[in-house]
Design an enzyme around this catalytic site. Structure first.
Site, PDB file in Angstrom:
ATOM      1  N   LYS A 170      38.133  76.861  75.394  1.00 18.87           N
ATOM      2  CA  LYS A 170      38.422  76.414  76.804  1.00 18.87           C
ATOM      3  C   LYS A 170      37.263  76.209  77.848  1.00 18.87           C
ATOM      4  O   LYS A 170      37.294  75.319  78.543  1.00 18.87           O
ATOM      5  CB  LYS A 170      39.315  77.550  77.153  1.00 18.87           C
ATOM      6  CG  LYS A 170      40.324  78.050  76.727  1.00 18.87           C
ATOM      7  CD  LYS A 170      41.227  78.960  77.098  1.00 18.87           C
ATOM      8  CE  LYS A 170      40.575  80.345  76.948  1.00 18.87           C
ATOM      9  NZ  LYS A 170      40.412  80.723  75.542  1.00 18.87           N
ATOM     10  N   ASP A 180      39.707  81.923  72.347  1.00 19.55           N
ATOM     11  CA  ASP A 180      38.633  81.167  71.836  1.00 19.55           C
ATOM     12  C   ASP A 180      38.996  79.812  71.203  1.00 19.55           C
ATOM     13  O   ASP A 180      38.299  79.310  70.220  1.00 19.55           O
ATOM     14  CB  ASP A 180      38.021  82.192  70.582  1.00 19.55           C
ATOM     15  CG  ASP A 180      37.719  83.464  71.114  1.00 19.55           C
ATOM     16  OD1 ASP A 180      37.204  83.354  72.223  1.00 19.55           O
ATOM     17  OD2 ASP A 180      37.845  84.542  70.749  1.00 19.55           O
ATOM     18  N   GLN A 225      41.602  83.888  77.685  1.00 20.23           N
ATOM     19  CA  GLN A 225      42.465  84.386  76.571  1.00 20.23           C
ATOM     20  C   GLN A 225      43.394  82.990  76.371  1.00 20.23           C
ATOM     21  O   GLN A 225      43.008  82.121  76.233  1.00 20.23           O
ATOM     22  CB  GLN A 225      43.466  85.617  76.878  1.00 20.23           C
ATOM     23  CG  GLN A 225      42.533  86.661  76.984  1.00 20.23           C
ATOM     24  CD  GLN A 225      41.643  87.059  78.308  1.00 20.23           C
ATOM     25  OE1 GLN A 225      42.246  86.896  79.376  1.00 20.23           O
ATOM     26  NE2 GLN A 225      40.401  87.237  78.301  1.00 20.23           N
ATOM     27  N   GLY A 275      35.198  85.279  76.682  1.00 21.23           N
ATOM     28  CA  GLY A 275      33.949  84.662  76.614  1.00 21.23           C
ATOM     29  C   GLY A 275      33.763  83.159  76.380  1.00 21.23           C
ATOM     30  O   GLY A 275      34.461  82.707  75.371  1.00 21.23           O
ATOM     31  N   HIS A 276      33.314  82.320  77.426  1.00 19.20           N
ATOM     32  CA  HIS A 276      33.361  80.910  77.490  1.00 19.20           C
ATOM     33  C   HIS A 276      32.294  80.164  77.261  1.00 19.20           C
ATOM     34  O   HIS A 276      31.268  80.509  77.914  1.00 19.20           O
ATOM     35  CB  HIS A 276      34.057  80.540  78.642  1.00 19.20           C
ATOM     36  CG  HIS A 276      35.515  81.014  78.929  1.00 19.20           C
ATOM     37  ND1 HIS A 276      36.597  80.700  80.058  1.00 19.20           N
ATOM     38  CD2 HIS A 276      36.401  81.793  78.043  1.00 19.20           C
ATOM     39  CE1 HIS A 276      37.554  81.271  79.765  1.00 19.20           C
ATOM     40  NE2 HIS A 276      37.584  82.130  78.710  1.00 19.20           N
TER      41      HIS A 276
END
Ligand code: GDP
Ligand code: IMO
Ligand code: MG
Length: 426
Positions: free
Chosen positions: A16, A13, A221, A40-41
């Site tokens: 990225k 988080d 990650q 989750g991007h």
């Protein structure tokens, strides 16, 4: 033109997605090489916010080839949902390619993830990631390509595997298992939807690199969630570090020219496990509120703390970082004093290097240096020179402590809130 690998330098988080989207404007190809829908991007463009889980963060540029590599574990149902959501918002997804070698996340993997996490207490995302990688390594998993050819061979293996998984679910957890035929029908209808996207992606990426195109590998990650180099067992089950880009996409290390570490200007982590600079006080609460630190995938509040330079030095080493992207600097705007952890104190001695033992890490106390805060709004700054001297000093201190120069500084979630000091692609 050598490829660039973008990796999270902390516990995920770091921003990225935002940085990948920013770089994707100039890239010809963006590749995800590990993880799955646990990622989750977030990408914000104008008034729109996109949450990407399996689709690479280059997808908003129609000309960019986006690849889900063989190292990614694919939940086909979730991927179809994600593609539908993007298409409904007018995003062209025809440039996506998915590796035929990518392992399939099955419904029983998600069930087992949920059941096992009750005991192991890692705090996983319950997306079936660990059980799917475990089956891959155990040679009892299924690749997407397996579903397409010689269905009788697939079906026989699958039937046996569902029976085996049902025994675990029934006998150990006393819960109901799965009907293999219903699962099979679901898989077959999903793979039919995804068929146009499936390809030998190693070959595609190889050709891009050979033709001198710009390829960006988007890690999910972060370094400390790496199965080997992270805070084991409080990690994910893949290789987010830069080395993972080769294995997870099928290209050789000689193709990689630069490695960009994305680091938040402070530290966060979701899930369980040691976190030396964690702040369970008002400062931690302020970081969470100002930084909107709630998980993109699970909605859980993220644990927050001061920047940890021991981690960044470690990330520089295990990834071979050549550049840093420092994100969320604006979140620190209001603090009169900022702290950076420069070493750990453990049983009276000072540790300069990140410990490779989780027991030791759990008992490490951070040794801080203090810097003055700039107490000024950075969210509108577009040039490095416009940054207040105190913010520059904070960044330069990070560079000195990590041994890596910054190339990008982010001062907000939007594309234009990005300061570039070093172009990664010419
Ligand atoms: P990722 O998993 O590394 O892609 O990061 P996430 O998207 O899960 O979390 C990063 C969050 O911070 C997202 O909500 C981004 O929109 C947001 N973000 C990224 N860069 C910045 C920044 O420089 N400033 C602020 N305030 N928010 C940012
Ligand atoms: P992005 O790509 C932050 C964490 C989980 C848990 C551990 C194992 O958005 O940075 P898993 O479901 O992978 O088996 O969970 O890893 N985790 C993440 N934390 N960001 C992520 O992804 C994460 N993906 C997994 O919270 O502690
Ligand atoms: Mg995230």
């Amino acid at each position: 033109m050598a490829a660039v690998v973008l990796v999270g330098a902390q516990w995920g988080d770091e921003g990225k997605g935002k940085i990948t989207d920013f770089l994707a404007e100039r890239a010809d190809c963006v590749v995800r090489y590990q993880g799955g829908s646990n990622a989750g991007h977030t990408v914000e463009v104008k008034q729109e916010k996109f949450m990407l889980h399996l689709v690479p963060s280059g997808i908003l540029y129609p000309q960019t080839l986006c690849v889900v590599g063989n190292g990614v574990v694919v939940d086909m149902g979730k991927l179809i949902e994600e593609l539908d959501g993007l298409q409904k918002r007018g995003i062209d997804t025809s440039n996506l390619r998915i590796s035929l070698r990518a392992p399939v996340v099955m419904p029983y993997h998600k069930k087992i993830d949920e059941l096992e996490d009750r005991d192991s207490n890692i705090g996983t995302t319950k997306r079936g990631i660990g059980p799917t990688y475990a089956d891959k390594i155990n040679r009892i998993g299924f690749r997407i390509g397996d579903l397409l050819e010689e269905p009788d061979i697939f079906e026989a293996r699958f039937k046996a595997q569902v029976a085996y998984k049902n025994r675990i679910i029934n006998e150990i957890y006393n819960e109901e298992g799965f009907d293999y035929k219903a699962l099979l029908d679901k898989l077959m209808s999903e793979v039919a939807v995804l068929k146009p996207y499936l390809a030998d992606t190693s070959y595609l990426i190889y050709n891009c690199i050979k033709e001198g195109k710009k390829v960006l590998f988007e890690g999910a990650q972060g370094t400390l969630l790496d199965i080997d180099h992270g805070t084991y067992p409080y990690v994910t089950s893949s290789h987010p570090i830069a080395g993972g880009a080769c294995v997870g996409s099928g290209i050789g290390p000689t193709s990689i020219g630069r490695v960009l570490g994305v680091a938040k200007a402070y530290t966060t982590r979701v899930g369980e496990g040691p976190f030396p600079t964690e702040l369970n006080d008002e400062i931690g609460q302020t970081l969470r509120e100002r930084g909107a630190e709630f998980g993109t995938t699970t909605g859980r509040p993220r644990r927050c703390g001061w920047l940890d330079a021991v981690i960044l030095r470690y990330a520089a080493r295990v990834n071979g970082l050549t550049d840093l992207a420092i994100t969320k600097l604006d979140v620190l705007d209001s603090f009169p004093v900022l702290k950076i952890c420069v070493a750990y104190r453990y049983k009276g001695s000072l540790l300069q290097e990140f410990p490779d033992n989780i027991g030791i890490l759990s008992k490490c106390e951070p040794e801080y240096m203090e810097l003055p805060g700039w107490q000024q709004d950075l969210s509108g700054v577009t040039e490095y020179e416009q940054l207040p001297d105190k913010a520059k000093r904070y960044i330069e201190t990070i560079e000195e402590l990590s041994g890596v120069k910054q190339a990008i500084v982010a001062v907000g979630p939007k594309r234009e809130q990005t300061i570039v000091t070093q172009r990664l692609y010419t």
